[in-house]
Design a protein around this motif. Structure first.
Motif, PDB file in Angstrom:
ATOM      1  N   VAL A 194     -56.513 -28.506  -9.931  1.00  0.00           N
ATOM      2  CA  VAL A 194     -56.255 -27.030  -9.090  1.00  0.00           C
ATOM      3  C   VAL A 194     -55.057 -25.695 -10.369  1.00  0.00           C
ATOM      4  O   VAL A 194     -54.390 -24.929 -10.618  1.00  0.00           O
ATOM      5  N   THR A 195     -53.977 -26.833 -11.131  1.00  0.00           N
ATOM      6  CA  THR A 195     -52.825 -26.222 -11.449  1.00  0.00           C
ATOM      7  C   THR A 195     -53.495 -25.300 -12.922  1.00  0.00           C
ATOM      8  O   THR A 195     -53.356 -24.176 -13.368  1.00  0.00           O
ATOM      9  N   GLU A 196     -54.188 -26.159 -13.421  1.00  0.00           N
ATOM     10  CA  GLU A 196     -54.886 -25.790 -14.618  1.00  0.00           C
ATOM     11  C   GLU A 196     -56.064 -24.173 -14.653  1.00  0.00           C
ATOM     12  O   GLU A 196     -56.279 -23.399 -14.594  1.00  0.00           O
ATOM     13  N   TYR A 197     -56.700 -24.101 -12.957  1.00  0.00           N
ATOM     14  CA  TYR A 197     -57.083 -23.585 -12.837  1.00  0.00           C
ATOM     15  C   TYR A 197     -55.783 -22.301 -12.342  1.00  0.00           C
ATOM     16  O   TYR A 197     -56.183 -20.948 -13.050  1.00  0.00           O
ATOM     17  N   ALA A 198     -55.020 -22.192 -11.703  1.00  0.00           N
ATOM     18  CA  ALA A 198     -54.334 -21.304 -11.335  1.00  0.00           C
ATOM     19  C   ALA A 198     -53.740 -21.002 -12.730  1.00  0.00           C
ATOM     20  O   ALA A 198     -53.327 -19.202 -13.121  1.00  0.00           O
ATOM     21  N   VAL A 199     -53.527 -21.547 -13.920  1.00  0.00           N
ATOM     22  CA  VAL A 199     -53.036 -21.034 -15.267  1.00  0.00           C
ATOM     23  C   VAL A 199     -54.041 -20.482 -15.728  1.00  0.00           C
ATOM     24  O   VAL A 199     -53.906 -18.934 -16.824  1.00  0.00           O
ATOM     25  N   ALA A 200     -54.888 -20.510 -16.009  1.00  0.00           N
ATOM     26  CA  ALA A 200     -56.046 -19.502 -17.001  1.00  0.00           C
ATOM     27  C   ALA A 200     -56.096 -18.584 -16.338  1.00  0.00           C
ATOM     28  O   ALA A 200     -56.651 -17.514 -16.946  1.00  0.00           O
ATOM     29  N   VAL A 201     -56.132 -18.136 -15.021  1.00  0.00           N
ATOM     30  CA  VAL A 201     -56.365 -17.083 -14.136  1.00  0.00           C
ATOM     31  C   VAL A 201     -55.337 -16.233 -14.365  1.00  0.00           C
ATOM     32  O   VAL A 201     -55.078 -15.003 -15.107  1.00  0.00           O
ATOM     33  N   ASP A 202     -54.110 -16.876 -14.857  1.00  0.00           N
ATOM     34  CA  ASP A 202     -52.658 -15.466 -14.634  1.00  0.00           C
ATOM     35  C   ASP A 202     -53.200 -15.746 -16.155  1.00  0.00           C
ATOM     36  O   ASP A 202     -52.561 -14.378 -16.816  1.00  0.00           O
ATOM     37  N   ASP A 203     -53.411 -16.462 -17.199  1.00  0.00           N
ATOM     38  CA  ASP A 203     -52.912 -16.352 -18.718  1.00  0.00           C
ATOM     39  C   ASP A 203     -54.282 -15.294 -19.254  1.00  0.00           C
ATOM     40  O   ASP A 203     -54.306 -14.954 -20.358  1.00  0.00           O
ATOM     41  N   GLY A 204     -55.372 -14.987 -17.778  1.00  0.00           N
ATOM     42  CA  GLY A 204     -56.253 -14.476 -18.897  1.00  0.00           C
ATOM     43  C   GLY A 204     -56.793 -15.618 -19.654  1.00  0.00           C
ATOM     44  O   GLY A 204     -58.460 -14.968 -20.989  1.00  0.00           O
ATOM     45  N   ASP A 205     -57.227 -16.714 -19.366  1.00  0.00           N
ATOM     46  CA  ASP A 205     -57.983 -17.641 -20.270  1.00  0.00           C
ATOM     47  C   ASP A 205     -58.962 -18.226 -20.179  1.00  0.00           C
ATOM     48  O   ASP A 205     -59.577 -19.000 -19.130  1.00  0.00           O
ATOM     49  N   TRP A 206     -60.412 -17.658 -20.280  1.00  0.00           N
ATOM     50  CA  TRP A 206     -61.799 -17.025 -19.340  1.00  0.00           C
ATOM     51  C   TRP A 206     -62.857 -18.552 -19.500  1.00  0.00           C
ATOM     52  O   TRP A 206     -63.554 -18.743 -19.086  1.00  0.00           O
ATOM     53  N   ALA A 207     -62.629 -18.384 -21.264  1.00  0.00           N
ATOM     54  CA  ALA A 207     -63.208 -19.570 -21.645  1.00  0.00           C
ATOM     55  C   ALA A 207     -61.963 -21.238 -20.985  1.00  0.00           C
ATOM     56  O   ALA A 207     -62.982 -21.832 -20.679  1.00  0.00           O
ATOM     57  N   ALA A 208     -60.681 -20.865 -20.658  1.00  0.00           N
ATOM     58  CA  ALA A 208     -60.793 -21.668 -20.174  1.00  0.00           C
ATOM     59  C   ALA A 208     -61.110 -22.529 -18.670  1.00  0.00           C
ATOM     60  O   ALA A 208     -61.151 -23.414 -18.196  1.00  0.00           O
ATOM     61  N   TYR A 209     -61.261 -21.428 -18.201  1.00  0.00           N
ATOM     62  CA  TYR A 209     -61.973 -20.559 -16.749  1.00  0.00           C
ATOM     63  C   TYR A 209     -62.953 -21.355 -16.774  1.00  0.00           C
ATOM     64  O   TYR A 209     -62.911 -22.106 -15.947  1.00  0.00           O
ATOM     65  N   ARG A 210     -63.807 -21.647 -17.657  1.00  0.00           N
ATOM     66  CA  ARG A 210     -65.155 -21.788 -17.368  1.00  0.00           C
ATOM     67  C   ARG A 210     -65.439 -22.947 -17.297  1.00  0.00           C
ATOM     68  O   ARG A 210     -66.150 -23.896 -17.333  1.00  0.00           O
ATOM     69  N   ALA A 262     -61.916 -10.768 -15.644  1.00  0.00           N
ATOM     70  CA  ALA A 262     -61.334 -10.074 -17.179  1.00  0.00           C
ATOM     71  C   ALA A 262     -61.222  -9.444 -16.878  1.00  0.00           C
ATOM     72  O   ALA A 262     -60.558  -8.799 -17.921  1.00  0.00           O
ATOM     73  N   GLU A 263     -62.821  -8.398 -16.483  1.00  0.00           N
ATOM     74  CA  GLU A 263     -62.729  -6.280 -16.658  1.00  0.00           C
ATOM     75  C   GLU A 263     -61.502  -6.310 -15.403  1.00  0.00           C
ATOM     76  O   GLU A 263     -60.603  -5.526 -15.767  1.00  0.00           O
ATOM     77  N   ASN A 264     -61.654  -7.092 -14.938  1.00  0.00           N
ATOM     78  CA  ASN A 264     -60.267  -6.101 -12.766  1.00  0.00           C
ATOM     79  C   ASN A 264     -59.394  -6.168 -13.414  1.00  0.00           C
ATOM     80  O   ASN A 264     -58.411  -5.929 -13.029  1.00  0.00           O
ATOM     81  N   LEU A 265     -59.031  -7.442 -13.990  1.00  0.00           N
ATOM     82  CA  LEU A 265     -57.555  -8.246 -13.373  1.00  0.00           C
ATOM     83  C   LEU A 265     -57.067  -7.878 -15.300  1.00  0.00           C
ATOM     84  O   LEU A 265     -55.772  -8.098 -15.497  1.00  0.00           O
ATOM     85  N   ARG A 266     -57.585  -6.707 -16.035  1.00  0.00           N
ATOM     86  CA  ARG A 266     -56.997  -6.005 -16.481  1.00  0.00           C
ATOM     87  C   ARG A 266     -56.082  -4.763 -16.143  1.00  0.00           C
ATOM     88  O   ARG A 266     -55.274  -5.069 -17.400  1.00  0.00           O
ATOM     89  N   LEU A 267     -56.098  -4.665 -14.708  1.00  0.00           N
ATOM     90  CA  LEU A 267     -55.230  -3.501 -14.278  1.00  0.00           C
ATOM     91  C   LEU A 267     -53.753  -4.322 -13.959  1.00  0.00           C
ATOM     92  O   LEU A 267     -53.071  -3.497 -13.863  1.00  0.00           O
ATOM     93  N   PHE A 268     -53.699  -5.846 -14.495  1.00  0.00           N
ATOM     94  CA  PHE A 268     -52.500  -5.779 -14.469  1.00  0.00           C
ATOM     95  C   PHE A 268     -51.705  -6.886 -15.295  1.00  0.00           C
ATOM     96  O   PHE A 268     -52.665  -7.368 -15.814  1.00  0.00           O
ATOM     97  N   SER A 269     -50.865  -6.522 -15.726  1.00  0.00           N
ATOM     98  CA  SER A 269     -50.280  -7.190 -16.683  1.00  0.00           C
ATOM     99  C   SER A 269     -49.582  -7.906 -16.784  1.00  0.00           C
ATOM    100  O   SER A 269     -48.831  -9.273 -17.580  1.00  0.00           O
ATOM    101  N   MET A 270     -49.083  -8.672 -15.293  1.00  0.00           N
ATOM    102  CA  MET A 270     -48.393  -9.706 -14.711  1.00  0.00           C
ATOM    103  C   MET A 270     -48.850 -10.118 -13.994  1.00  0.00           C
ATOM    104  O   MET A 270     -49.344  -9.840 -12.949  1.00  0.00           O
ATOM    105  N   ARG A 271     -49.374 -11.848 -14.090  1.00  0.00           N
ATOM    106  CA  ARG A 271     -50.337 -12.500 -12.653  1.00  0.00           C
ATOM    107  C   ARG A 271     -49.521 -13.971 -12.619  1.00  0.00           C
ATOM    108  O   ARG A 271     -49.549 -14.344 -13.652  1.00  0.00           O
ATOM    109  N   GLN A 272     -48.932 -14.566 -11.522  1.00  0.00           N
ATOM    110  CA  GLN A 272     -48.357 -15.672 -10.810  1.00  0.00           C
ATOM    111  C   GLN A 272     -48.896 -15.986  -9.670  1.00  0.00           C
ATOM    112  O   GLN A 272     -48.303 -16.051  -8.723  1.00  0.00           O
TER     113      GLN A 272
END
Length: 154
Positions: free
Chosen positions: A20-36, A65-75
């Motif tokens: 669950v923590t890795e999920y949050a980090v992948a989304v927040d960092d925009g690491d979509w390969a790790a997310y998959r 990946a497309e829509n979260l580019r609107l945000f420079s920071m996610r946490q």
């Protein structure tokens, strides 16, 4: 319960919590390969309650990946995790359900990236469906239930 079973349950809880923590980090960092990689091959996610889409992990990762580019920071702050282990094909502990609350502050790109309060904050509850695989625990399903949001003020 024997000590061996109790130890295995503790180890599974730690592994599930880590996923669950890795999920949050992948989304927040925009690491979509790790997310998959966090999902089973048939994994799905449902972000419709937050204005998103529902679908297979590849489609959802591309949409994020497309829509979260609107945000420079996610946490993501994912808390109050409730873990329940289930049964699959007569083997106890091969599935798990996690319910967890979240708060997610985000900063709109180009709006004071140097610091200060976030521009957008939302919160709600995640429902994670997990499956034990040969490669360890993986997400089979993620459902977001957004309960509130605070939008930028002018």
């Amino acid at each position: 319960m024997t000590q061996r079973v109790e130890l295995a349950t503790v180890m599974d809880r730690l592994a599930v919590d880590g996923l669950v923590t890795e999920y949050a980090v992948a989304v927040d960092d925009g690491d979509w390969a790790a997310y998959r990689e966090l999902f089973t091959p048939d994994g799905r996610a449902d972000y419709r309650s937050a204005g998103g889409i529902e679908g297979d992990v590849g489609s959802v990762a591309a949409w994020l990946a497309e829509n979260l580019r609107l945000f420079s920071m996610r946490q993501h702050l994912i808390v109050n995790r409730r873990v329940r282990f289930g049964v699959r094909e007569q083997d106890a502990g091969d599935t798990a359900r996690v319910g967890a609350d979240y708060v997610n502050p985000m900063r709109l790109a180009g709006h004071g990236d140097e610091g200060g309060a976030p521009d957008f904050v939302c919160g709600g509850r995640y429902s994670f469906g997990l499956l034990r695989t040969y490669d360890g625990w993986r997400l089979r399903e993620v459902v977001v239930e957004e309960k509130w949001r605070r939008l930028p003020t002018a």
